[in-house]
Design a protein around this motif. Structure first.
Motif, PDB file in Angstrom:
ATOM      1  N   SER A   1       7.170   6.461   3.061  1.00  0.00           N
ATOM      2  CA  SER A   1       7.607   6.126   1.711  1.00  0.00           C
ATOM      3  C   SER A   1       8.491   4.886   1.788  1.00  0.00           C
ATOM      4  CB  SER A   1       8.359   7.292   1.068  1.00  0.00           C
ATOM      5  OG  SER A   1       9.487   7.632   1.846  1.00  0.00           O
ATOM      6  N   VAL A   2       8.569   4.173   0.681  1.00  0.00           N
ATOM      7  CA  VAL A   2       9.376   2.959   0.610  1.00  0.00           C
ATOM      8  C   VAL A   2      10.831   3.369   0.416  1.00  0.00           C
ATOM      9  CG1 VAL A   2       9.774   0.821  -0.697  1.00  0.00           C
ATOM     10  CG2 VAL A   2       7.440   1.641  -0.316  1.00  0.00           C
ATOM     11  N   THR A   3      11.727   2.737   1.172  1.00  0.00           N
ATOM     12  CA  THR A   3      13.152   3.019   1.069  1.00  0.00           C
ATOM     13  C   THR A   3      13.752   2.264  -0.120  1.00  0.00           C
ATOM     14  OG1 THR A   3      13.760   1.143   2.457  1.00  0.00           O
ATOM     15  CG2 THR A   3      13.354   3.268   3.574  1.00  0.00           C
ATOM     16  N   GLU A   4      15.009   2.535  -0.389  1.00  0.00           N
ATOM     17  CA  GLU A   4      15.722   1.808  -1.447  1.00  0.00           C
ATOM     18  C   GLU A   4      15.722   0.303  -1.148  1.00  0.00           C
ATOM     19  OE1 GLU A   4      20.216   1.551  -3.200  1.00  0.00           O
ATOM     20  OE2 GLU A   4      19.449   3.546  -2.707  1.00  0.00           O
ATOM     21  N   ASP A   5      15.962  -0.059   0.112  1.00  0.00           N
ATOM     22  CA  ASP A   5      15.912  -1.475   0.488  1.00  0.00           C
ATOM     23  C   ASP A   5      14.519  -2.054   0.263  1.00  0.00           C
ATOM     24  OD1 ASP A   5      18.564  -1.484   1.212  1.00  0.00           O
ATOM     25  OD2 ASP A   5      18.190  -1.405   3.370  1.00  0.00           O
ATOM     26  N   GLY A   6      13.495  -1.277   0.576  1.00  0.00           N
ATOM     27  CA  GLY A   6      12.126  -1.723   0.350  1.00  0.00           C
ATOM     28  C   GLY A   6      11.841  -1.957  -1.120  1.00  0.00           C
TER      29      GLY A   6
ATOM     30  N   VAL B   1      13.462  -5.206  -2.132  1.00  0.00           N
ATOM     31  CA  VAL B   1      12.678  -6.354  -1.665  1.00  0.00           C
ATOM     32  C   VAL B   1      11.479  -6.574  -2.586  1.00  0.00           C
ATOM     33  CG1 VAL B   1      11.152  -7.138   0.194  1.00  0.00           C
ATOM     34  CG2 VAL B   1      13.429  -6.258   0.730  1.00  0.00           C
ATOM     35  N   LEU B   2      10.771  -5.501  -2.923  1.00  0.00           N
ATOM     36  CA  LEU B   2       9.607  -5.628  -3.800  1.00  0.00           C
ATOM     37  C   LEU B   2      10.020  -6.077  -5.205  1.00  0.00           C
ATOM     38  CD1 LEU B   2       7.592  -2.499  -2.658  1.00  0.00           C
ATOM     39  CD2 LEU B   2       6.949  -4.897  -2.326  1.00  0.00           C
ATOM     40  N   ALA B   3      11.131  -5.549  -5.716  1.00  0.00           N
ATOM     41  CA  ALA B   3      11.607  -5.962  -7.041  1.00  0.00           C
ATOM     42  C   ALA B   3      12.016  -7.437  -7.034  1.00  0.00           C
ATOM     43  CB  ALA B   3      12.786  -5.092  -7.476  1.00  0.00           C
ATOM     44  N   GLY B   4      12.643  -7.876  -5.955  1.00  0.00           N
ATOM     45  CA  GLY B   4      13.015  -9.282  -5.839  1.00  0.00           C
ATOM     46  C   GLY B   4      11.798 -10.181  -5.814  1.00  0.00           C
TER      47      GLY B   4
ATOM     48  N   GLY C   1      13.874  -1.268   7.948  1.00  0.00           N
ATOM     49  CA  GLY C   1      14.482  -0.406   6.933  1.00  0.00           C
ATOM     50  C   GLY C   1      13.779  -0.449   5.589  1.00  0.00           C
ATOM     51  N   LEU C   2      12.521  -0.892   5.557  1.00  0.00           N
ATOM     52  CA  LEU C   2      11.804  -1.018   4.292  1.00  0.00           C
ATOM     53  C   LEU C   2      10.951   0.199   3.971  1.00  0.00           C
ATOM     54  CD1 LEU C   2      10.774  -4.766   4.587  1.00  0.00           C
ATOM     55  CD2 LEU C   2      12.792  -3.785   3.489  1.00  0.00           C
ATOM     56  N   VAL C   3      10.538   0.951   4.991  1.00  0.00           N
ATOM     57  CA  VAL C   3       9.838   2.217   4.792  1.00  0.00           C
ATOM     58  C   VAL C   3      10.463   3.250   5.724  1.00  0.00           C
ATOM     59  CG1 VAL C   3       7.640   1.126   4.156  1.00  0.00           C
ATOM     60  CG2 VAL C   3       8.007   1.830   6.513  1.00  0.00           C
ATOM     61  N   GLU C   4      10.209   4.499   5.406  1.00  0.00           N
ATOM     62  CA  GLU C   4      10.664   5.575   6.289  1.00  0.00           C
ATOM     63  C   GLU C   4       9.551   6.582   6.442  1.00  0.00           C
ATOM     64  OE1 GLU C   4      14.172   7.253   4.583  1.00  0.00           O
ATOM     65  OE2 GLU C   4      13.177   7.832   2.740  1.00  0.00           O
ATOM     66  N   ALA C   5       9.502   7.169   7.621  1.00  0.00           N
ATOM     67  CA  ALA C   5       8.475   8.152   7.928  1.00  0.00           C
ATOM     68  C   ALA C   5       9.053   9.550   7.793  1.00  0.00           C
ATOM     69  CB  ALA C   5       7.962   7.949   9.356  1.00  0.00           C
ATOM     70  N   SER C   6       8.197  10.455   7.393  1.00  0.00           N
ATOM     71  CA  SER C   6       8.569  11.861   7.364  1.00  0.00           C
ATOM     72  C   SER C   6       7.309  12.656   7.612  1.00  0.00           C
ATOM     73  CB  SER C   6       9.174  12.226   6.008  1.00  0.00           C
ATOM     74  OG  SER C   6       8.240  12.010   4.979  1.00  0.00           O
TER      75      SER C   6
ATOM     76  N   VAL D   1       0.834  -1.204   0.000  1.00  0.00           N
ATOM     77  CA  VAL D   1       0.000   0.000   0.000  1.00  0.00           C
ATOM     78  C   VAL D   1       0.869   1.255   0.000  1.00  0.00           C
ATOM     79  CG1 VAL D   1      -1.638   1.354   1.385  1.00  0.00           C
ATOM     80  CG2 VAL D   1      -2.033  -1.075   1.011  1.00  0.00           C
ATOM     81  N   VAL D   2       1.931   1.262   0.799  1.00  0.00           N
ATOM     82  CA  VAL D   2       2.832   2.420   0.828  1.00  0.00           C
ATOM     83  C   VAL D   2       3.493   2.579  -0.536  1.00  0.00           C
ATOM     84  CG1 VAL D   2       4.936   3.389   1.838  1.00  0.00           C
ATOM     85  CG2 VAL D   2       3.203   2.378   3.317  1.00  0.00           C
ATOM     86  N   GLU D   3       3.875   1.468  -1.159  1.00  0.00           N
ATOM     87  CA  GLU D   3       4.481   1.524  -2.494  1.00  0.00           C
ATOM     88  C   GLU D   3       3.499   2.115  -3.505  1.00  0.00           C
ATOM     89  OE1 GLU D   3       6.940   0.855  -5.909  1.00  0.00           O
ATOM     90  OE2 GLU D   3       7.380   1.096  -3.799  1.00  0.00           O
ATOM     91  N   ALA D   4       2.264   1.658  -3.459  1.00  0.00           N
ATOM     92  CA  ALA D   4       1.262   2.102  -4.426  1.00  0.00           C
ATOM     93  C   ALA D   4       0.778   3.518  -4.168  1.00  0.00           C
ATOM     94  CB  ALA D   4       0.073   1.138  -4.412  1.00  0.00           C
TER      95      ALA D   4
END
Length: 107
Positions: free
Chosen positions: A83-88, A91-94, A68-73, A29-32
């Motif tokens: 928002s989804v972090t680079e690591d997130g 993970v989703l791409a994998g 480390g998959l999302v970060e808050a701001s 959901v955060v990704e979308a």
């Protein structure tokens, strides 16, 4: 993939598979809906007749943030925007690649 110590790393999809189904849903959901779209999850689950609270969703977001998959701001301490972090994204791409391979083998 192997790290410098010769230890085999888990594939990127494994991090997704190791999340609870609820955390997986929150990550998607955060990704979308980058930003405050996670609030839509609460409304969606309520429409499906599931008892979903703001607190319950925030717990899942905290778990994702700790991994480390999302970060808050946001403008305040309440952590309203995620928002989804680079690591997130990795993970989703994998996970997406893993599904593509599995579906490609079955067709």
């Amino acid at each position: 993939m192997t790290d410098l110590d010769g230890v085999e790393d888990d594939p990127d999809w494994a991090a997704f598979a190791n999340l609870s189904p609820v955390a997986q849903t929150c990550l998607l959901v955060v990704e979308a809906h980058d930003g405050d779209g996670w609030r839509g999850l609460i409304a969606q689950k309520a429409q499906e007749g599931l008892d979903t609270s703001d607190r319950w969703v925030r717990e899942q977001l905290s778990e994702l943030e700790a991994k480390g998959l999302v970060e808050a701001s946001g403008p305040n301490k309440r952590r309203e925007t995620y928002s989804v972090t680079e690591d997130g994204h990795e993970v989703l791409a994998g996970m997406r690649d893993s599904l593509d391979r599995a579906l490609g083998e079955d067709s």
